[in-house]
Design a protein around this motif. Sequence first.
Motif: not given
Lengths: 708, 708
Positions: A255-256, A406-407, B173-176, B268-269
Amino acid sequence: MDSVYFNAQHSPIGAFASFTLGYPGARGGLGLELRQPANQSVFIGLESHEKGVFDALPFFKEAEDEARRYDVEAPEDHQPKADAIIRPFAREAVGRKLTLASDTWTAGDLTFRIFSPVRTVPDPGFAEAEQVKQAICPAVLVEMEVDNTAGTAARRAFFGYQGNDPYSAMRRLDDRTEGDIRGVGQGRITAIASDDASLESAMAFSIEQVVAPKIPENRVFGLGGVGGLVGTVEAGERRTFRFAVCFYRGGIVTSGEPTAYYYTRYFSRIEQVAAYAMANFDTYRQWAVEADAMLEQSRLSDDQKFMLAHAVHSYYGSTQFLQWVGEERDGRPYWVVNEGEYRMMNTFDLTADQLFFEMKMNPWAVRNELDTFIDRYSYRDQVRFPGDDTLHPGGISFTHDQGLANHISRAGYSTYELFGLSGCFSHMTHEQLVNFVLCAAVYIHGNEDEGWLRINRQVIADCLESLVNRDHPEPAKRNGIMGLDSSRTMGGAEITTYDSLDESLGQARNNLYMAVKTWAAYVALERLMHMLGADNLADLAGSQAVRAADTLLRAMTPEGFIPGVMFEGNDSKIIPAIEGLVFPHLTGCPGAVKPDGRFGKMLDALKRHIDTVLRKGTCLFDDDGWKLSSTSNNSWLSKIYLSQHVYRHVLGLPWDERGRAADAAHVRWLLEPERSAYWAWSDQMISGQAWGSKYYPRGVTAILWLDE
Amino acid sequence: MDSVYFNAQHSPIGAFASFTLGYPGARGGLGLELRQPANQSVFIGLESHEKGVFDALPFFKEAEDEARRYDVEAPEDHQPKADAIIRPFAREAVGRKLTLASDTWTAGDLTFRIFSPVRTVPDPGFAEAEQVKQAICPAVLVEMEVDNTAGTAARRAFFGYQGNDPYSAMRRLDDRTEGDIRGVGQGRITAIASDDASLESAMAFSIEQVVAPKIPENRVFGLGGVGGLVGTVEAGERRTFRFAVCFYRGGIVTSGEPTAYYYTRYFSRIEQVAAYAMANFDTYRQWAVEADAMLEQSRLSDDQKFMLAHAVHSYYGSTQFLQWVGEERDGRPYWVVNEGEYRMMNTFDLTADQLFFEMKMNPWAVRNELDTFIDRYSYRDQVRFPGDDTLHPGGISFTHDQGLANHISRAGYSTYELFGLSGCFSHMTHEQLVNFVLCAAVYIHGNEDEGWLRINRQVIADCLESLVNRDHPEPAKRNGIMGLDSSRTMGGAEITTYDSLDESLGQARNNLYMAVKTWAAYVALERLMHMLGADNLADLAGSQAVRAADTLLRAMTPEGFIPGVMFEGNDSKIIPAIEGLVFPHLTGCPGAVKPDGRFGKMLDALKRHIDTVLRKGTCLFDDDGWKLSSTSNNSWLSKIYLSQHVYRHVLGLPWDERGRAADAAHVRWLLEPERSAYWAWSDQMISGQAWGSKYYPRGVTAILWLDE
C-alpha cells in the motif's frame, strides 16, 4: 553448542519468507511476510522398525480432533481413520549442524537437510533475466535421506505441514500442476513440492491420516488442514527424497505505493516456482555446498562460524526484492530489507550495518537503497540549539525508514519518526545523514562506481554542508560533531539507532558513538570531494575531521575513557566509541586509521578507551559477554560483532582467551532456550536473553570477520 | 430481545467480507475471507461533557503498551502521549435495533448506524457496467450522529479499529489517496474512510493517542497499529459524520483455478472503493431505508423479522462474486456462496436452501451456480445395493461443493466427500442430484427461462435416468425412493446434508426427508419433461412420484408417524419429512400439494406425521423450540425456518401460541450469550446453543415467510 533446539531461518533471497525450523512444538513453519515464525506444525518423520509407528522431529503440536468442527455430536467411527502412530524422537537422539547455507538434522536412520541460497543476485539492470531468475527463485530446497540398509521391511517417510494463513485453504498441488510437480500448499502462497514421482501427496485432518490413511483414496481430502508428501524406502535401500519449500505472493503487495515481487516477472504461480526449483536442484545444492565450504575453510572459530551463519540465515528472511508498478518507475527494481520483527522497510541505520554484507553479495542493492533514499526519502530541515527556539540553516538528511510491513511510507517521511520527543521514536536526522555519507562512500569505493558519484555530486556536497550546519552555525565555533537538533524534532531532541538504550547511546548530540561515525563521514567526504575535484570542500571536510578528533581527545577523562555523551556530565562508558573506525578501510581512506597517521592520537585515545571500558562491571557482563554501555543491560549483538572487528582488525588488539569467552557467551545468548532460541537470530539482548529486535537481519555485520 | 450484545455481519454483496459488530470485547471488526469474526478492537465513541473523557461502545480490548516492543527498557516519558481517557459506556446504557439493511446503536448523545446492501445484483451478462458496479461496490456505510445540542463545549467523536492482518501494516489513506478521501486502513484490504474534510485521520499505538495526541502532528505515526477518524461537534450542534467501511482484494485470489473478484474490473484499489461509496452514499442509504421498510411493513412478527434480518446479514457475509481469469472463461462471472465457518464454496445442499432468497434477489446467480455444477462439478457413477458388491448403472450427479476457502476444487470432485465412509464426509450423490433437479426447476419456473431448460435438456433427462437408476435396477421393483448407494462411496453409504445428525436424518437410503425431496424432484421433472415435449419421460417421472408417495404411505406407522429411515427398524421422528413439500409451488406444480390432488393421501399422511411428532419430548424441546429429530439434540435453524413455512403455507396449519413460543425460543438460541451471540447467525444448535455451522449463510430460508 548446548542445544540443537533453536529456530533458524531458511529463506529465498528477496521473498520476505522463511522456512523456520528448530524450536520444539508448532513454533516454526512456512512464513511469508511475517514478523515472527509462522507457528505451524512441521512434520518430518520416518517409520520405525515397527510397522505403522513413526518417529518424527519434535516440531509439531498434537492435532486436536478437527473433524469435530464439522460433526459435533457424531460417534467416533464416522471419522476418517489412519493406521499410524506418530511419536516425537527422543530429544537427545537428535543431532544438528547449522552452516552458512545448510542445516542438517540427524535422528536414527533419518537425515533432513535444508539448503538456503547464499549467493550473489546479479544486478538486474545488466544481468541476463535467467541469471536473476535463478538467483531469486522463491524456494529453499530440502533433502530427506533415509537409510534403510539395515531394515527388514519397507519404511515410509514424510515431510509436511499445517498452514495457518487466515484466508486460504490447504490444498494438493497435483490437481492442476506444472510438469511433474506434486505436493501440498496453502492458497497461492506456500507449498512443499517435489518432482519425485514416487512421492504421494496427501491431505487430512491429522498427520497420521496423511501418512497412512486406511483408505488410500482419501489422500485427496480437501478439508484436511494437514498436508504432506510420503515416500517409501524398501528394505535394504538407502534413498534420498528431494523437495522444494516454496513461497509466492502475486500481484501488488504494497500500500502507499504499488509494488510487486520482482520474481513475479518470472513466475506466475507457485507451481512454476516449484518446477523451476526442482529442475535446478543440483545447481542450488552445489552452490550451497560451495558457500558452506567457504565459511568452513575460513579461520573463524566454531563459535564465530555459527554466529555468522545464523545471522546470514536471518538476514535473508527479511529481504524483499520488489519492483515498482505503474507510472514512470514501472518495472524498476526496489531492494528492501525489512527490520525483523518490526518489519520497517530499509531502516537506514540497519542499512548502514548490513552494508558490509551487501557489498560482498550484491553492491547494486546498496546503490538501489541509496537511490531510493535520495529520490523519495530525503528532506531538508533547519536546526536549533537545545533550549533555544532560534532556527539556523540545516540541510539535507534522510528518513529513518521507507515504510512498514508492506506499506510504503509517504515521500519524505518515515513510519518511525515522531515529533516533540527526545527518546524512542524521535528523529534520527544527524545519524541518517552520516549513514548516507558512509554508505555512499563505501559503495563508491567498493564498487568502483565513480559514475554514480558524479551523478550524485550535488547530493553529496549538500550532505557535507548539512553536516557542517549541524555542528555550529558559526564556523569558528565548530568542533566537528553534532551540536544542533533538527527542526523536525519540534523542540525535542534527536536520537541515534541505539534508541532503546539510555542516553549514553541514545542521545545524538555530543554523543561519542555518533562523533566517531561523524569523523569517519568527514574523512570519507574529504576523499569524495577530492575525487570530484572540489578541493575547497575536501579541505572543509578534512578540517572538520580534525576538529572531531580534537574534540574526542578533549573529552578524554583522567580515568582513561571518553564519556558516552561528552561535556554534559554523563560518565557512561560505551563500546561503540570505536564502531566508526570500521569505515576508513572501506571508504578508501586507510591512512586515517594508521597508527602514525594524522589521527594517530585519536586512535590511541580510543584504544585506551576500549581497554579501560572492556572489563567486568563496566562493559563486560559477568559471563564475559560484551556490554555496549556500562549503564544499560541492553546489548546488541550486531553492534558487538562490528566493534569486535574494529577491536581486532583496525585497532590490532589481540583476541585472547577473554575474547573467545565473549564469543562463547554470545552464542549462549542466542541459544538461551526460553526466548532467544525461538526468535532465530536476534539483536537486542538484555542480560543474555532476546528481548527486542528479534528475528532480525542486522547480525550480518559478522561478515567483517572474514576480512581479518 | 434480551440483550443488544450479539454480533451481526454487515457485508457488501459478493466481497466475502464483513464488518462484524456487537459482541463485547475485541470480537468483531473488519473481516475479509475469514471463517469467523475478525476479533479486532473497534473504537466508536464520543467525548463526554468532561473534556478528554470519552465514552465508547464496548467493542475493544484495553491496549497493551505496544511501545514496549520497540523500547524494551526505556522510561515511560519517552513514549508518545495522549490527553484522553476512553471508557466503555455502561452496558445497560446502550440501545440497538438490527433491521434488514441497517443496525443502529444508541448510547447517550451518540447514534451509530450501519447500512448494509440488501439489493438485486443485475445480471452481469446483460446489465450496464455502472449498475453492476453500484450493486457490488465492496463497502458498507456508516452514519455517526452526535447530538451536542445540550452541550456547552465542543465534543470529539471517533470511529476506528485495530487491524490484525498478519501480513501488512495499518496506514493512513490520506497520503496517496483518491479525491478527497481520508481514512485509515490495513494494507490494501480493509479501510474506514470518509470524504468529510472536517474529519482527521490518525494512527497511534492506542485509541487515546489517536483521539487526542499531545502533539497533533504525531497523528501520522506509521508504527501505530490503531487507526481512526476523529471529528468535532461544536456546542449546541447536532452533526452526522459519514463513513465507508471498505474491503478489497486485488489480483488472483483462488488456487486450483485462477479467479479474481468481479469488482476488480471497476476498482483497482481500496481508495477508489472508498471514493465511490462516499459519492453514492445517498443512494445506498435510500436503498437501505427502502429494504428496511419492506420488511417492517410485512406481516411477520418481531421475532420473525429479527431472525430473517439477522440471517440475511450473515448470508451476504459469505457471498463471493468472482470472475474466471485466463483461457476461454476469462472474465466470466462466478457466483460463490461460502459455507460460513467452513468456507466450502457453493456447497450444493446449501445452494438448494439459499435458492429461495437468491431467486428473489438475483436469479441469474442461481443459474450461474447450476452452470458451474454442470460444467465442472458433475460426474457419473455406478450404484450398488448395501452389502452387495454388484454394480448397476448409475448416472449423473453433482459434487457436494466446489472448493474451500479460496481453493477451487479439481473438476468432478468436491473438497468434502471421502471414500469408504457411512457418516460425515461420505458422498451425497443422491441428495445433490435431487438438489440439482429442484434448483433447476425452481430457476426455470421462477425466472421463466425456458431457453436455459432447452440448452440443458440432456442434462435434465440424464438426471431423471440417474434418479431412477438409484431406485432399483429392475423397473418393476422401483418404489420411488433411493435404494442404492453410489460407487463413489467405495463400499460405504451415502449421507444427506444432515451429516452431523444421527442416521434418522444422516443416512440417505430409505430416508424420509430424502424421499419427500425425491418425490418433489420427480414432480418437477414430470413438468419439465412435458415442457420439453418428452412425454414418455414425463410419464416415467410422474409414475416415480406416485411410487414415492405410495412408499411413504406404506411406511406410516400405527402411531401416526413415518420413521426417519423407513423399513429398517428405525423409529426416529423427524420434522424435515415435510421439507420437500416446499417445492411444488415453486416449480410450477402447485397441484401436487393440493389437498384433493393426486397426492392428497400423502399430504394427509405428512400432516398427520407432523402433528404426531411436533410435541414435547419428541420434536419439541422443553423451551418450545423445534427439534428436527427426536433422536438428536442437534437442530438446525435454517431447516426449521423452511419446515415452518411448509407447515403454515403448504399444509395450512395454524401458527398459534405454540408457534410463537417456538419463534421466541429460536431467537433466544441465536442470542445465547456464551457461544451463539458471538457467531452472528448460526445454524446447528445443540440444545439452544450454536455448536456447528456458525457464522452461516443458510438462514435465508426465512425469506419464504414473506410469501405466506
